[in-house]
Each structure stands twice: as C-alpha cells, then as structure tokens.
Design an enzyme around this catalytic site. Structure first.
Site, PDB file in Angstrom:
ATOM      1  N   HIS A  62      54.816   9.128  54.487  1.00 45.77           N
ATOM      2  CA  HIS A  62      54.314   7.827  54.965  1.00 45.77           C
ATOM      3  C   HIS A  62      53.183   7.993  55.975  1.00 45.77           C
ATOM      4  CE1 HIS A  62      57.771   6.231  52.954  1.00 45.77           C
ATOM      5  NE2 HIS A  62      58.619   6.825  53.780  1.00 45.77           N
ATOM      6  N   HIS A 224      59.395   3.257  49.250  1.00 47.41           N
ATOM      7  CA  HIS A 224      59.947   4.369  48.477  1.00 47.41           C
ATOM      8  C   HIS A 224      60.077   3.988  47.004  1.00 47.41           C
ATOM      9  CE1 HIS A 224      61.779   4.581  52.583  1.00 47.41           C
ATOM     10  NE2 HIS A 224      61.179   5.762  52.527  1.00 47.41           N
TER      11      HIS A 224
END
Length: 337
Positions: A62, A224
């Site tokens: 991320h 995700h």
C-alpha cells in the site's frame, strides 16, 4: 491459464525485505529499523520523553502507507507485514518499545481481522513491559458497511488524514486522553470511497487477484480486492466521481460554509492526469454546495500494488482538526510546513 504479470523483482518471497532495505537506503535522515527486527521501522526524529507514542502498521503493498507516514510530527514507528498481511506481534511490540516515552502509546491501523488480532497481542505484551497502549481503528471506507455499523468498516486512504491528525496531537505533547480523543474524532470525520478498474497481482504469484471485465468498473472495492457495492460498465470520470461523492456527502452532510480537506488517491497505476480530472469534479461539486476546500492532496498515498483505480477522501474539518492537519510534519514521503 492466465498469463503472469510483469514485475521488477528478484524473488517474490524477498520483495518486502528488499523494499525495506531500499527505503532505508533512500531515507536515512528519516528512518531506521530496530536491531534484530527489520520489519520495525522507526522515525529518527520522533520518539521523545513525555510524548505519547504513535505506532501504525499493516501489510505491505500500500506504499507510501504505512512507511511514508513515519517521521517528525506524524507516526513514531510502523510495523510492516508481508504483502496484504498483518505484521506479527513481535515487530509491533518492538515499535511500541521504541515509541514509548513514558506517556503511553497509541496503536492506529486499519480495521482488518488479522491486524486487530496481532496488534491486540502486541498491546498485551507491551503491558507486561509496563507500556500502556490504547488502540484507535480506522474505519473510513463508507462502502464496506452500513452507517449504523461503522465500527465494521475498513480503513483505507483516509488513514492519511487520520494519522496526520493523531500524529500532530502527539507531537504537540498533548495528554494521552487528548491524543486518543483527537484520533477518534479524526476517524469519525473522514470518509472514503474507491473505484477499481483492474486487478493487482501479488509478487509471489504474479497473477491477478480478482477478475473484472475490460469494460467494467467496481465501486467500493477494497484495497485488497474485497468486493465493492456495485459493478457495471465503465463510466466517465465525472460520473464515477459523482457516484463516489454522492455516498460520501450523504453521510458527511456538510452545510454551506463548511470546510473540508480532499485526497484524490491512486490505487497504484492510475496516472496523475486522471486523478486531476477527478479532483476537478470534486472541486466543482463542493463549490456548488458552498463547501470550501482547505487543502488538497492528489497522488499515490494508499495504493494496492498496481491496481488501476482511485479513491476520494473528504475530511470534514472544524478548527481543531484543521489545526492538526496544518501542524508541521516531516516524513520520508510526505511533508507539511
């Protein structure tokens, strides 16, 4: 059988550790790792006596979340997990020890089951070492649960604003109760909605982690690849932005004269050109409502590897939150003041 994606990596199982080595080499003025715990990244100019420590963390993939928010005036430490996986308790505990200045340590991270379990274990271990830990989960993703179940929502790009406010409170040497209150307030005032256009692929598999048609998009998909709230044909930038803003504004309920901070975030491969087109629409919509934009950030702030897509985050400001947002900070990938 799907074709493998292309990545500039050496060994999929070594990707996170090699990334961390590269980040520490690039930002030695800001970051260091703790001896014997390379997944515990510490701010060189952060922890100090009498200051509430701020520890963040979560899975890799991320970037610049979480590493980019470690530094003076923001997080004191970040525990780093494998790609899309929580860090285990030990590196979290090492972060807590490094961040502890005798005034307590605040744990802040996105509301995901693995993170909750491991950070809670680390908090119990820290308590045995005499470190008081309190936890504030981030839950800014308005797509991930109904309004009356906000405590079940995921933490996504709004982490940027929430960590910023909490880090400022800690850096201003406010008492533990105040730091926790401001962190919770920041979370309650932050709202995010995302859209995904194409999947990402994990370094270990190099295969797409979900399927979506070449002319499709999914509103509300998680970072995700968690399911969103609607999948359909790809729309124009204005239509996509409106769809996300409608959900955010309905929940935020701003009135004329209010102020917000804006984040238009790439999920990985969406270029700045497209993000600025979206930001243009955000500004038009807020202008029409009489809501002023105090500050805007556009770019990669909370990504999902190379996923194509974007998210929009609004933080509903009052005087206190605006002060926290404007407080100087100096991190490896982010700076204010």
């Amino acid at each position: 059988m799907p074709v493998q994606t292309k990545k500039i990596i050496n060994d999929g199982n070594r990707t996170v550790d090699e990334m961390l080595e590269g980040i520490l080499a690039a930002h030695p003025r800001h970051l260091k790792s703790t001896e014997g715990s390379p997944r515990s990244i510490i701010a060189r100019d952060g922890p100090r006596q009498g200051k509430v420590g701020l520890v963040i963390g979560g899975g890799s993939g991320h970037e610049p979340t979480f590493l980019g928010f470690v530094g003076k005036g923001l997080a004191d430490a970040a525990a780093i997990g494998n790609v899309f996986a929580s860090p285990p308790p030990d590196p979290i505990l090492e972060c807590a020890k490094a961040a502890s200045g005798g005034a307590g340590v605040l744990f802040m991270y996105g509301n995901y089951a693995g993170d909750v379990m491991n950070f809670d274990m680390a908090a119990e271990m820290a308590a045995m070492d005499g470190i008081e830990v309190r936890t504030v989960l981030t839950t800014d993703d308005v797509a991930s649960a109904p309004r009356d179940q906000r405590q079940k929502r995921r933490g996504v790009a709004g982490n940027f604003f929430i960590f910023k406010a909490a880090g400022a409170a800690c850096d201003r040497m406010l008492p533990f109760d105040e730091c926790e209150r401001i962190a919770r307030k920041a979370n309650d005032h932050t709202f995010t909605m995302g859209v995904a256009l194409s999947p990402c692929s994990l370094p270990q598999t190099r295969r797409p982690n979900f399927e979506i048609g070449p002319d499709e998009m999914e509103i509300g998909m998680g970072i995700h690849g968690e399911p969103g709230i609607a999948r359909g044909k790809l729309k124009t930038a204005d239509e996509i932005t409106d769809e996300m803003l409608d959900k955010i504004l309905d929940e935020m309920a701003p009135v004329r004269g209010d102020k917000v901070a804006v984040l238009v975030n790439s999920l990985g491969s969406t270029p700045l050109m497209e993000l600025y087109i979206m930001n243009r629409r955000v500004k038009h919509r807020l202008d029409d409502l009489g809501v002023s934009v105090h500050a805007t950030w556009v770019g990669n702030y909370c990504t999902s590897l190379e996923m194509a897509g974007a998210s929009v985050t609004l933080m509903h400001l009052d005087g206190e939150l605006q002060t926290m947002l404007d407080h100087p900070c100096d991190c490896a990938m982010f700076r204010v003041g």
